[in-house]
Design a protein around this motif. Structure first.
Motif, PDB file in Angstrom:
ATOM      1  N   SER A   1       2.595  11.770   6.146  1.00 45.28           N
ATOM      2  CA  SER A   1       3.400  12.987   6.205  1.00 45.28           C
ATOM      3  C   SER A   1       3.850  13.207   7.640  1.00 45.28           C
ATOM      4  CB  SER A   1       2.603  14.203   5.707  1.00 45.28           C
ATOM      5  OG  SER A   1       1.467  14.423   6.512  1.00 45.28           O
ATOM      6  N   ASN A   2       5.038  13.775   7.799  1.00 48.85           N
ATOM      7  CA  ASN A   2       5.515  14.108   9.139  1.00 48.85           C
ATOM      8  C   ASN A   2       6.620  15.155   9.050  1.00 48.85           C
ATOM      9  OD1 ASN A   2       8.384  13.060   9.727  1.00 48.85           O
ATOM     10  ND2 ASN A   2       7.437  11.247   8.787  1.00 48.85           N
ATOM     11  N   ASN A   3       6.818  15.860  10.154  1.00 51.99           N
ATOM     12  CA  ASN A   3       7.925  16.812  10.288  1.00 51.99           C
ATOM     13  C   ASN A   3       8.615  16.606  11.631  1.00 51.99           C
ATOM     14  OD1 ASN A   3       5.919  17.764  11.954  1.00 51.99           O
ATOM     15  ND2 ASN A   3       6.024  19.891  11.266  1.00 51.99           N
ATOM     16  N   ILE A   4       8.762  15.332  11.992  1.00 48.64           N
ATOM     17  CA  ILE A   4       9.351  14.977  13.283  1.00 48.64           C
ATOM     18  C   ILE A   4      10.818  15.407  13.356  1.00 48.64           C
ATOM     19  CG2 ILE A   4       9.900  13.054  14.813  1.00 48.64           C
ATOM     20  CD1 ILE A   4       7.461  11.612  13.693  1.00 48.64           C
ATOM     21  N   VAL A   5      11.530  15.265  12.220  1.00 53.25           N
ATOM     22  CA  VAL A   5      12.931  15.681  12.186  1.00 53.25           C
ATOM     23  C   VAL A   5      12.988  17.181  11.903  1.00 53.25           C
ATOM     24  CG1 VAL A   5      15.169  15.359  11.064  1.00 53.25           C
ATOM     25  CG2 VAL A   5      13.611  13.404  11.361  1.00 53.25           C
ATOM     26  N   ASN A   6      13.782  17.886  12.702  1.00 51.68           N
ATOM     27  CA  ASN A   6      13.890  19.335  12.545  1.00 51.68           C
ATOM     28  C   ASN A   6      14.289  19.723  11.123  1.00 51.68           C
ATOM     29  OD1 ASN A   6      13.202  19.906  15.193  1.00 51.68           O
ATOM     30  ND2 ASN A   6      15.329  19.878  15.910  1.00 51.68           N
ATOM     31  N   ASN A   7      13.587  20.712  10.559  1.00 50.99           N
ATOM     32  CA  ASN A   7      13.877  21.265   9.239  1.00 50.99           C
ATOM     33  C   ASN A   7      13.694  20.246   8.108  1.00 50.99           C
ATOM     34  OD1 ASN A   7      14.684  23.759  10.417  1.00 50.99           O
ATOM     35  ND2 ASN A   7      16.693  22.851  10.868  1.00 50.99           N
ATOM     36  N   LEU A   8      12.916  19.186   8.358  1.00 52.40           N
ATOM     37  CA  LEU A   8      12.689  18.181   7.323  1.00 52.40           C
ATOM     38  C   LEU A   8      11.219  17.778   7.309  1.00 52.40           C
ATOM     39  CD1 LEU A   8      13.816  16.213   5.186  1.00 52.40           C
ATOM     40  CD2 LEU A   8      14.163  14.554   7.037  1.00 52.40           C
ATOM     41  N   ASN A   9      10.570  17.946   6.158  1.00 56.92           N
ATOM     42  CA  ASN A   9       9.191  17.499   5.959  1.00 56.92           C
ATOM     43  C   ASN A   9       9.187  16.289   5.037  1.00 56.92           C
ATOM     44  OD1 ASN A   9       7.468  19.665   7.293  1.00 56.92           O
ATOM     45  ND2 ASN A   9       8.760  20.907   5.954  1.00 56.92           N
ATOM     46  N   ILE A  10       8.495  15.244   5.453  1.00 53.25           N
ATOM     47  CA  ILE A  10       8.435  14.001   4.674  1.00 53.25           C
ATOM     48  C   ILE A  10       6.997  13.757   4.221  1.00 53.25           C
ATOM     49  CG2 ILE A  10       8.734  11.502   4.758  1.00 53.25           C
ATOM     50  CD1 ILE A  10      10.991  11.927   6.751  1.00 53.25           C
ATOM     51  N   PHE A  11       6.837  13.434   2.946  1.00 52.54           N
ATOM     52  CA  PHE A  11       5.526  13.107   2.387  1.00 52.54           C
ATOM     53  C   PHE A  11       5.665  11.878   1.501  1.00 52.54           C
ATOM     54  CE2 PHE A  11       2.444  13.097  -0.991  1.00 52.54           C
ATOM     55  CZ  PHE A  11       1.246  13.375  -0.355  1.00 52.54           C
ATOM     56  N   ALA A  12       4.726  10.942   1.639  1.00 55.18           N
ATOM     57  CA  ALA A  12       4.724   9.747   0.785  1.00 55.18           C
ATOM     58  C   ALA A  12       3.292   9.305   0.564  1.00 55.18           C
ATOM     59  CB  ALA A  12       5.536   8.623   1.435  1.00 55.18           C
ATOM     60  N   SER A  13       3.019   8.773  -0.625  1.00 56.57           N
ATOM     61  CA  SER A  13       1.691   8.238  -0.914  1.00 56.57           C
ATOM     62  C   SER A  13       1.817   6.996  -1.777  1.00 56.57           C
ATOM     63  CB  SER A  13       0.820   9.284  -1.613  1.00 56.57           C
ATOM     64  OG  SER A  13       1.290   9.536  -2.925  1.00 56.57           O
ATOM     65  N   THR A  14       0.833   6.105  -1.641  1.00 55.40           N
ATOM     66  CA  THR A  14       0.814   4.852  -2.383  1.00 55.40           C
ATOM     67  C   THR A  14      -0.610   4.551  -2.826  1.00 55.40           C
ATOM     68  OG1 THR A  14       2.650   3.957  -1.087  1.00 55.40           O
ATOM     69  CG2 THR A  14       1.309   2.372  -2.286  1.00 55.40           C
ATOM     70  N   GLU A  15      -0.750   4.072  -4.049  1.00 47.96           N
ATOM     71  CA  GLU A  15      -2.054   3.658  -4.560  1.00 47.96           C
ATOM     72  C   GLU A  15      -2.001   2.172  -4.927  1.00 47.96           C
ATOM     73  OE1 GLU A  15      -3.203   6.255  -7.737  1.00 47.96           O
ATOM     74  OE2 GLU A  15      -2.761   8.067  -6.591  1.00 47.96           O
ATOM     75  N   ILE A  16      -3.021   1.449  -4.501  1.00 47.15           N
ATOM     76  CA  ILE A  16      -3.105   0.009  -4.772  1.00 47.15           C
ATOM     77  C   ILE A  16      -4.374  -0.244  -5.567  1.00 47.15           C
ATOM     78  CG2 ILE A  16      -3.186  -2.302  -3.755  1.00 47.15           C
ATOM     79  CD1 ILE A  16      -1.927  -1.075  -1.225  1.00 47.15           C
ATOM     80  N   ASP A  17      -4.242  -0.588  -6.841  1.00 45.11           N
ATOM     81  CA  ASP A  17      -5.406  -0.801  -7.700  1.00 45.11           C
ATOM     82  C   ASP A  17      -6.095  -2.119  -7.372  1.00 45.11           C
ATOM     83  OD1 ASP A  17      -5.887   1.283  -9.897  1.00 45.11           O
ATOM     84  OD2 ASP A  17      -3.704   1.088  -9.886  1.00 45.11           O
ATOM     85  N   LEU A  18      -7.442  -2.072  -7.364  1.00 43.80           N
ATOM     86  CA  LEU A  18      -8.260  -3.243  -7.058  1.00 43.80           C
ATOM     87  C   LEU A  18      -9.136  -3.647  -8.248  1.00 43.80           C
ATOM     88  CD1 LEU A  18      -9.535  -2.122  -3.537  1.00 43.80           C
ATOM     89  CD2 LEU A  18      -7.521  -3.505  -4.058  1.00 43.80           C
ATOM     90  N   PHE A  19      -8.935  -3.001  -9.411  1.00 43.89           N
ATOM     91  CA  PHE A  19      -9.810  -3.249 -10.562  1.00 43.89           C
ATOM     92  C   PHE A  19      -9.013  -3.130 -11.853  1.00 43.89           C
ATOM     93  CE2 PHE A  19     -12.306  -1.407 -14.022  1.00 43.89           C
ATOM     94  CZ  PHE A  19     -13.382  -2.280 -14.107  1.00 43.89           C
ATOM     95  N   LYS A  20      -9.314  -4.002 -12.798  1.00 42.86           N
ATOM     96  CA  LYS A  20      -8.744  -3.889 -14.133  1.00 42.86           C
ATOM     97  C   LYS A  20      -9.657  -4.622 -15.117  1.00 42.86           C
ATOM     98  CE  LYS A  20      -5.769  -8.013 -13.926  1.00 42.86           C
ATOM     99  NZ  LYS A  20      -4.383  -8.512 -14.107  1.00 42.86           N
ATOM    100  N   LYS A  21      -9.447  -4.331 -16.418  1.00 43.42           N
ATOM    101  CA  LYS A  21     -10.206  -4.994 -17.461  1.00 43.42           C
ATOM    102  C   LYS A  21      -9.240  -5.704 -18.403  1.00 43.42           C
ATOM    103  CE  LYS A  21     -14.764  -3.033 -18.187  1.00 43.42           C
ATOM    104  NZ  LYS A  21     -15.673  -2.369 -19.170  1.00 43.42           N
ATOM    105  N   GLU A  22      -9.519  -6.958 -18.687  1.00 40.41           N
ATOM    106  CA  GLU A  22      -8.748  -7.731 -19.638  1.00 40.41           C
ATOM    107  C   GLU A  22      -9.693  -8.340 -20.656  1.00 40.41           C
ATOM    108  OE1 GLU A  22      -6.350 -10.603 -17.680  1.00 40.41           O
ATOM    109  OE2 GLU A  22      -4.909  -9.146 -16.899  1.00 40.41           O
ATOM    110  N   SER A  23      -9.499  -7.993 -21.935  1.00 44.49           N
ATOM    111  CA  SER A  23     -10.367  -8.480 -23.014  1.00 44.49           C
ATOM    112  C   SER A  23     -11.832  -8.136 -22.727  1.00 44.49           C
ATOM    113  CB  SER A  23     -10.194  -9.995 -23.208  1.00 44.49           C
ATOM    114  OG  SER A  23      -8.867 -10.320 -23.491  1.00 44.49           O
ATOM    115  N   GLY A  24     -12.037  -6.932 -22.172  1.00 39.96           N
ATOM    116  CA  GLY A  24     -13.402  -6.485 -21.908  1.00 39.96           C
ATOM    117  C   GLY A  24     -14.028  -7.071 -20.676  1.00 39.96           C
ATOM    118  N   ILE A  25     -13.284  -7.865 -19.920  1.00 35.36           N
ATOM    119  CA  ILE A  25     -13.830  -8.520 -18.724  1.00 35.36           C
ATOM    120  C   ILE A  25     -13.274  -7.821 -17.483  1.00 35.36           C
ATOM    121  CG2 ILE A  25     -14.007 -10.675 -17.431  1.00 35.36           C
ATOM    122  CD1 ILE A  25     -13.658 -12.172 -20.037  1.00 35.36           C
ATOM    123  N   SER A  26     -14.157  -7.415 -16.584  1.00 38.20           N
ATOM    124  CA  SER A  26     -13.736  -6.745 -15.354  1.00 38.20           C
ATOM    125  C   SER A  26     -13.188  -7.762 -14.365  1.00 38.20           C
ATOM    126  CB  SER A  26     -14.930  -6.004 -14.737  1.00 38.20           C
ATOM    127  OG  SER A  26     -15.426  -5.038 -15.633  1.00 38.20           O
TER     128      SER A  26
END
Length: 208
Positions: free
Chosen positions: A182-207
């Motif tokens: 997040s930042n508000n470096i530019v006057n009258n403008l607030n910027i927000f961004a988020s990202t999620e990176i999954d590290l786990f999943k199940k396929e056919s019951g297998i982690s």
């Protein structure tokens, strides 16, 4: 509304009515109560309390509250904060941390320590229930984060890197990295961004 040097509180009530020309069964009356409290350094101690709650219901469906109060009551924030000093803080209860805001509300404890421009944090608790937003210990989660805050002549910038392990019935549901900017470096403008990176999943019951 009431406020003082360390205390501020606001209670509001709203009403919404719906009247039908065709059928009285379609008429309804809804009520919304909102409460906000911020009490800093209670009794000149290092303990503070915060609350933000909404009680929202239709008068003709009051029986739903007998089945489950949380069909109407939503507690978004209700926690205590203890400041060991200016550098170390402990949060207990239900809270939303703006440094990891898209992780959403947490029921549990969090500890933060400040190291110059960095903040290190540990979060242990659970997620609110998916259906009614009540306390659900079966949705246990644990995570940690490191956040950096920078100041510029025209504003501020904050970046957070975090890791979370979330469970459902104490079985791994998600394991992921969470990045927030997040930042508000530019006057009258607030910027927000988020990202999620999954590290786990199940396929056919297998982690994997």
């Amino acid at each position: 509304e009431k406020s003082g040097n360390n205390f501020s509180g606001r209670y509001s009530i709203q009403s919404f009515s719906s009247l039908s020309n065709f059928s009285a069964s379609n008429n309804s009356q809804s009520w919304r109560h909102t409460l906000r409290i911020s009490y800093q350094q209670i009794g000149n101690t290092n303990l503070s309390f915060f609350n933000y709650s909404i009680f929202n219901y239709r008068a003709d469906k009051w029986n739903r509250l007998n089945d489950n109060l949380f069909n109407a009551l939503k507690i978004y924030d209700m926690h205590f904060r203890y400041d060991f000093n200016e550098m170390n803080k402990l949060f207990v209860g239900r809270f939303l941390n703006p440094k990891i805001s898209n992780i959403s509300t947490v029921d549990g404890i969090s500890f933060e320590t400040f190291l110059d421009i960095f903040t290190l944090g540990l979060v242990v608790g659970s997620r609110p229930d998916f259906i009614d937003f009540s306390f659900n210990p079966k949705l246990f989660q644990v995570g940690f984060f490191i956040s950096r805050a920078d100041s510029f002549s025209d504003g501020t910038m904050q970046n957070t890197f975090s890791f979370f392990q979330q469970t459902n019935n104490l079985k791994t549901d998600r394991r992921f990295l969470y990045l927030q900017h997040s930042n508000n470096i530019v006057n009258n403008l607030n910027i927000f961004a988020s990202t999620e990176i999954d590290l786990f999943k199940k396929e056919s019951g297998i982690s994997k």
